[in-house]
Design an enzyme around this catalytic site. Structure first.
Site, PDB file in Angstrom:
ATOM      1  CG  HIS A   1      -1.675   1.029   1.365  1.00 40.07           C
ATOM      2  ND1 HIS A   1      -1.357   1.758   1.920  1.00 40.07           N
ATOM      3  CD2 HIS A   1      -2.687   1.685   1.025  1.00 40.07           C
ATOM      4  CE1 HIS A   1      -2.281   3.208   2.722  1.00 40.07           C
ATOM      5  NE2 HIS A   1      -3.222   2.779   1.086  1.00 40.07           N
TER       6      HIS A   1
ATOM      7  CB  CYS B   1      -5.843   2.478 -15.108  1.00 43.53           C
ATOM      8  SG  CYS B   1      -7.036   1.024 -14.637  1.00 43.53           S
TER       9      CYS B   1
END
Ligand code: ADP
Ligand code: MG
Ligand code: MG
Length: 878
Positions: free
Chosen positions: A457, A834
């Site tokens: 993350h 993406c």
């Protein structure tokens, strides 16, 4: 019979696949009449064969090698192992792509006690005797280190001891007798470590050395270098065997390295260093301080003049900046290597532009010369180079998001925000980060985590924001609760200064000053050329007007992914969103969502404003709801109070959201299937925002793109789309305007790719979410894969991280299939990507080949993607 060995006179620069870069260029230099000691190259195919034969050199190849040894002997009029006229050689690795310092070289091979004695006897000059022993001790050391892996340090210790005993600082001050003694000590050390005598037969030495070079292709450093630089393991290395020339013969000899242009700045000016009475790596290893190359003019006027001429010829010949290695023996120049020199990004841009201006290169060639990955370093704040050089790192993690950061350590997102608010620069130090930390990350100069890999993350978010991140520094002993950690034997408390280098992963104690990245004139020129030749469009992944603005400055042509969930974490809306989650009825949910609606609409308006006439793709809520719920007791109590529920009830709701496999859980379009009102609210916000912005800018022709995540079945998409369309059309009718919008989907579940023709009946566009698509195609979690990928690299199952570079064989095949199926139904649909892969140069090239419409990547990667897209198009001949 297959040919595995080539004389330098048999090769040329175009044969680098077979001869490696070094071998091909030694041939090329020979062909254009440069002074190169004449030897031969053993091909990369021989290396591949060596591995196929279980790490042995087979008889056929060995036979050819010995045949070429004889040819080399004839050409040079010297004989290997001969006592009257001995031939000494170097054995050098050389792969297709240059891998400086990764593999090994052995010099002065062919020496033994008898050859040494014979050489000395034939030339009674004491200086010559010194030279012979100097060469001998070097050979023993290199052979032991490279071939037998004894370890350099044992020999270096012996040299240091000798120097100490003789009271000298430099090895040139050791006498012949000292060096002779050293050679004896080295041999003894060899025997001590290996258990047998140092091999005296030159043919055995040669065989072992060649084997060692082949073996060095598989050493850990080389493997890591290849992974970082996208060099396939299957290529193998060539081996060059060539007669030695001696820079350590006397004071009328020396060795040097030079660049035809400054590799740091690109300035057109010969740059280099030279050392008299020295050999091989002495110049770069810093055994003595070398002299600048121009001083060579006084020391060796003839050789220097000739060298300048060689430099000119080589640059004109290769039409690029050259990095050269050379030796002067008794005043005579020999060229030992040339290659297109490695350079900083800054220098690469300047050199490419200069070469165009000098008429040496076309614009396309200039664009193709720049390594896209290198641009990264130009786009982030950077450490002051001198200060960085002087500093010693206290620890190292993964260079997860490049850039330089310096600030005071803080241990929570809230602290990062409040410290920033009072004007402090901070580094957020966490065990690991979670979505709740985003605002804190934004407030920080850089992020340091104890756990997590390159796709953790922290890494992904930091790269997205363009802030520096060092992740996974396991050496840190963390005490988040007491706001302190220990690293490198020192305790750091809240407020202590640390500095991070997001490229190398190095962590420093204290302040290392940074300078702002500048976009120089050449950068703009190259980018303009890139834009002229590329076919792929480049969009950006951006959730905030600030990121969108930044991406526009870096050349983005739209937003390919706006992750709406990031907007829910802002302090002023997380409360309402939590109320939505803990609602029991549709009415309660709608009431909570209505509180968020104006914020969300405002976010979109700002985003549309920032992107102007360019397209914006908005992805609807994606993560599982449990990521948003409060964990602190006081937050839970507050939530219960607002909703008039008991704390127990709220806790039970939170508990009920827990999932065993959240990434495969209740998320993406599945949320909308259960709670259509979420999509209603988001659609309303998008459409109202678009209508408002369109009114303010009638020239813009806004076509908002609504993207539904995690679709696996066309019926699922249709169900969600019906809600979106009904809501949107009602809003448009109510406003009495004419607004066109599109509804499309992510392709990120294998089933969606497999049934893309069905899905294209509903979806007006596709966008590959390759992070999830990779995760689900391989069936391993991107948050955990880091733990075992290392073993996969070691076992050669993977050569690189499939989350960083598209797995073209598997994931890529699904993508190809989805493109073909989708366009068979809807030929003009736009298709993008993406995932994190959208900014990886190799993956961008793949997307070009697939015929995608655009790639979308984080703002700081936009220039990289533009350049990579141009290179793909140029390579493709379009
Ligand atoms: P690397 O690829 O790491 O640069 P090289 O194979 O180029 O390794 O060898 C390192 C150095 O060894 C060269 O720069 C050169 O100075 C020296 N060297 C190699 N071959 C010879 C030779 N035949 N004669 C003299 N010096 C040599
Ligand atoms: Mg070299
Ligand atoms: Mg996804």
């Amino acid at each position: 019979m297959h040919k595995y060995v080539y004389l330098f006179t048999e090769g040329n620069a175009n044969m680098r696949e077979l001869l490696g870069g070094k071998g091909a260029n030694l041939s090329e230099m020979t062909n254009i009449g440069m002074p190169v000691p004449q030897g031969f190259t053993i091909t990369t195919e021989a290396c591949t064969q060596y591995y196929e034969d279980g790490r042995t050199i087979n008889d056929e190849i060995m036979g050819q090698i010995m045949e070429y040894v004889e040819k080399m002997e004839q050409i040079n009029g010297k004989k290997f192992g001969d006592l009257t006229n001995p031939l000494l050689v170097s054995v050098r690795s050389g792969a297709r792509a240059s891998m400086p310092g990764m593999m090994d070289t052995i010099l002065n091979l062919g020496l033994n006690d008898d050859v040494v004695a014979a050489m000395i006897k034939a030339n009674p000059d004491p200086k010559f005797e010194r030279f012979v022993y100097d060469s001998y001790r070097r050979f023993i050391q290199m052979f032991s280190d490279v071939v037998m892996e004894v370890g350099k340090k044992y020999f270096e210790q012996l040299i240091d001891k000798m120097k100490e005993r003789k009271g000298v600082v430099y090895d040139v001050d050791l006498t012949a007798a000292d060096l002779k003694e050293l050679a004896e000590q080295f041999k003894a050390e060899y025997k001590n470590q290996i258990g047998s005598d140092f091999p005296s037969d030159p043919k055995v030495q040669l065989y072992e050395a060649i084997r060692a070079v082949f073996r060095s292709w598989d050493n850990p450093r080389a493997n890591v270098y290849r992974r970082d630089n996208d060099i396939p393991y299957s290529w193998g290395t060539a081996v060059n065997v060539m007669p030695m020339v001696f820079g350590n013969l006397n004071d009328n000899s020396g060795t040097g390295v030079a660049f035809t242009r400054d590799p740091g700045t690109g300035e057109k000016k010969l740059m280099g260093e030279f050392l008299t009475n020295a050999q091989g790596e002495d110049v770069v290893a810093g055994v003595r301080t070398p002299m600048p190359i121009d001083q060579m003019a006084e020391k060796f006027p003839e050789a220097y003049k000739q060298f300048l001429d060689v430099c000119d010829k080589l640059e004109t010949h290769y039409r690029d900046m050259q990095d050269m290695e050379f030796t002067v023996e008794n005043g005579k120049l020999y060229m030992l290597q040339c290659r297109n020199g490695k350079r900083t990004a800054q220098a690469a841009l300047k050199i490419a532009c200069d070469l165009v201006d000098e008429g040496m290169r076309t614009e396309q060639e200039a664009v193709a010369m720049i390594e896209p990955r290198n641009l990264d370093t130009l786009l982030h704040p950077q450490f002051d180079a001198a200060a960085l050089k002087a500093a010693t790192p206290i620890g190292k993690g993964l260079g997860a998001s490049p850039g330089a950061a310096c600030g005071k350590a803080v241990f929570s997102a809230e602290d990062a925000e409040s410290w920033k608010a009072r004007g402090e620069k901070v580094i957020l130090v966490r065990l690991e980060t979670s979505p709740e930390d985003i605002t804190g990350m934004k407030a920080a100069q850089g992020v340091l985590t104890v756990r997590g890999g390159m796709t953790s993350h922290a890494a992904v978010v930091a790269r997205g924001m363009g802030i520096c991140c060092v992740s996974g520094c396991g050496e840190i002993v963390m005490d988040e609760e007491n706001k302190k950690f220990t690293l490198g034997g020192k305790e750091f408390r809240e407020g202590d200064f640390i500095s991070l280098d997001g490229s190398t992963g190095n962590i420093y104690d204290g302040v290392i000053p940074t300078v702002d990245a500048t976009i120089a004139g050449e950068f703009g020129r190259i980018m303009a050329w890139a834009d002229k030749y590329r076919v792929l469009k480049v969009r950006t992944n951006a959730d905030t007007p600030r990121d969108a603005q930044r991406a526009r400055e870096l050349g983005a042509e739209g937003i390919g992914l706006c992750r709406t969930e990031h907007m829910f974490f802002e302090a002023d809306r997380i409360a309402a969103f939590r109320e939505m989650i803990c609602s029991d009825t549709v009415e309660e949910r709608e009431a909570a969502l209505n509180k968020i609606l104006p914020y969300q609409q405002d976010d979109f308006e700002k985003l549309f404003d920032a992107m102007g006439k360019y397209p914006v793709t908005i992805r609807f809520l994606d993560p599982p709801l449990h990521e948003f719920v409060p964990t602190e007791e006081k937050d839970i109590e507050a939530l219960a109070a607002t909703q008039g529920k008991s704390v127990e009830r709220v806790k039970a709701i939170i508990e009920s959201l827990k999932e065993f496999n959240p990434m495969m859980g209740h998320r993406g379009c599945r949320l909308v299937v259960t709670y259509p009102e979420i999509a209603k609210m988001q659609t309303t916000a998008v459409i109202r925002a678009a209508i408002n912005v369109q009114k303010r800018h009638p020239a813009w022709q806004l076509v908002p793109e609504i993207m539904i995540p995690l679709v696996g079945d066309t019926k699922e998409l249709k169900y969600v789309k019906d809600t979106v369309v009904a809501t949107a059309d009602a809003e448009i009718a109510k406003a009495g305007v004419d607004l066109h919008y599109e509804v499309g989907t992510m392709i990120e579940i294998p089933r969606a790719a497999l049934t893309a023709d069905d899905i294209a009946k509903e979806a007006e566009f596709f966008c590959f979410g390759t992070n999830d698509l990779t995760q689900m195609t391989y069936g391993f979690s991107r948050d955990d894969a880091g733990k075992f990928l290392e073993a996969y690299y070691k076992a050669k199952i993977f050569e690189n991280d499939p989350f960083a570079r598209i797995d073209q064989d598997g994931v890529g095949r699904l993508m190809k299939m989805a493109c073909e199926l989708g366009r068979s139904v809807r030929p003009d649909m736009h298709i993008g990507i993406c995932g994190e892969h959208g900014g990886d140069p190799t993956s961008v090239e793949f997307c070009h080949k697939l015929g995608l419409t655009y790639v979308s990547c984080s703002p700081f990667r936009v220039p990289i993607a533009r350049l990579a897209a141009a290179q793909a198009a140029i390579k493709d001949g379009k």
